[in-house]
Write an enzyme that holds these catalytic residues in place. Structure first.
Site, short mmCIF file in Angstrom:
data_model
loop_
_atom_site.label_atom_id
_atom_site.label_comp_id
_atom_site.label_asym_id
_atom_site.label_seq_id
_atom_site.Cartn_x
_atom_site.Cartn_y
_atom_site.Cartn_z
NE ARG A 52 -2.10 1.04 3.75
CZ ARG A 52 -3.15 0.59 4.57
NH1 ARG A 52 -4.32 0.82 4.65
NH2 ARG A 52 -3.10 1.39 6.56
NE ARG A 100 4.20 27.10 1.78
CZ ARG A 100 3.16 27.93 1.45
NH1 ARG A 100 3.28 28.79 0.21
NH2 ARG A 100 2.09 27.50 0.72
CG HIS A 102 1.83 25.41 -4.68
ND1 HIS A 102 2.13 26.88 -3.60
CD2 HIS A 102 0.88 25.22 -3.06
CE1 HIS A 102 1.42 27.46 -2.06
NE2 HIS A 102 0.44 26.39 -2.68
CE LYS A 147 -2.37 4.17 7.04
NZ LYS A 147 -3.43 4.61 7.63
CD GLU A 179 -12.17 5.00 4.65
OE1 GLU A 179 -11.66 3.84 4.59
OE2 GLU A 179 -12.05 5.73 3.70
C1 PLP Z 1 -9.28 6.54 6.00
C2 PLP Z 1 -9.06 5.07 7.29
N1 PLP Z 1 -9.55 3.88 6.52
C3 PLP Z 1 -9.19 2.59 7.06
C4 PLP Z 1 -8.28 2.61 7.60
C5 PLP Z 1 -7.26 1.19 8.20
O1 PLP Z 1 -6.68 0.62 7.47
P1 PLP Z 1 -5.52 -0.58 7.98
O2 PLP Z 1 -6.97 -1.61 7.96
O3 PLP Z 1 -5.00 -0.71 7.39
O4 PLP Z 1 -4.91 -0.07 9.06
C6 PLP Z 1 -7.27 3.38 8.59
C7 PLP Z 1 -5.78 2.81 8.46
O5 PLP Z 1 -5.45 4.40 9.25
C8 PLP Z 1 -7.33 5.04 7.81
O6 PLP Z 1 -7.27 5.93 7.81
#
Ligand code: PLP
Length: 277
Positions: A52, A100, A102, A147, A179
């Site tokens: 990931r 700095r 962008h 992430k 989520e």
């Molecule tokens: C927005 C979000 N969704 C889901 C998850 C769960 O992901 P994982 O199972 O890989 O920890 C996280 C973990 O930090 C997250 O930030």
């Protein structure tokens, strides 16, 4: 607290200040992060976290400071340097530092940090009791599959939930349940385990994947409408730090007890985590 810290190929402790004010993670949120769990000094699902992280860096055009082998070696050494046996490792890779602006120059050297932290994983009582969610409008950016450290909407959502006596925020986008602030979301209805499909609206949770593998014959990855929350048989969230965690209540809705499918998935995930080498 002084914990083991990896910084660009060397090891130190979190007492050392390693980043400058010109780090683009600080200035622009121009960085990707990862969190994995370790038990008995052994990382849990490290290959999945590596994948990931690599995908996220590629998606936002940040150079990856590791290949899988050097990543494994760096995390292994970090854990050997860590004074405790169970906890989490937080990893962040920013685009690097520079004046700095962008528009970033091509070929920037990324800054990579990773540090270990003690973490109190939920005990048996909490795993049975579950948590309360507070819902809010999903105001995150449109690349939640990455992430990224741009977590302002998550930070504010979680604070709103906490102020209302909740444990976690649930993001709802119009009529669609996405989520949580830092966890994936599931409902169970008539024996089916239902969760949002993988797309730009949710993070591909590592724990979510494990749960889908374990319940494969009874999983539906499809959009969950808000009204389905009212008559779900069971509701749970998943994350690296919370595992499979039952949801006891959403906003002022009806109270739920931990159901049999949630309890079974909790038990099986705990077993899988300890099997990992
Ligand atoms: C927005 C979000 N969704 C889901 C998850 C769960 O992901 P994982 O199972 O890989 O920890 C996280 C973990 O930090 C997250 O930030």
């Amino acid at each position: 607290m002084s914990d083991a810290l990896y910084f660009n190929g060397r090891f130190t402790t979190t007492d050392e200040r390693v980043l400058t004010v010109e780090d683009r993670g600080f200035l622009f949120g121009d960085a990707v992060y990862e969190v994995f769990k370790f038990l008995r000094r052994r990382p849990v699902f490290l290959a999945e976290h590596w994948r990931r992280l690599s995908n996220g860096l590629r998606a936002v055009d940040i150079a990856n400071p590791w290949d899988e082998h050097s990543f494994d070696a760096s995390m292994g050494e970090l854990l050997q340097r860590t004074a405790f046996h169970d906890g989490i490792v937080y990893i962040e890779v920013s685009r690097g530092e520079g004046e700095r602006a962008h528009v970033y120059p091509d070929g920037m050297t990324p800054n990579a940090i990773a540090f270990s932290r003690r973490f109190k994983f939920p005990d048996a009582a909490k795993k049975e009791r579950g948590i309360r969610l507070v819902s809010t409008d999903d105001q995150r950016w449109k690349h939640c599959d990455v992430k990224s450290v741009n977590l302002l909407a998550n930070v504010l959502g979680k604070k709103k939930a906490s102020r209302a006596g909740g444990d976690e925020v649930l993001f709802i986008d119009g009529d669609v349940v996405r989520e949580c602030g830092s966890s994936s979301f599931f409902i169970v209805k008539d024996g089916r385990v239902i969760t949002h499909p993988l797309d730009v609206h949710i993070l591909p949770g590592v724990t979510r994947d494990r749960v889908i593998e374990m319940a494969v014959d009874s999983v539906d990855q499809r959009v969950i409408a808000k009204r389905e929350l009212d008559d779900a048989d069971e509701i749970f969230i998943t994350s690296t730090t919370q595992g499979v965690m039952p949801v006891r209540q959403i906003d002022e809705g009806r109270e739920l007890l931990r159901g049999p499918i949630t309890a079974d998935l909790q038990r099986r995930l705990d077993e899988r985590e300890l099997l990992v080498d």
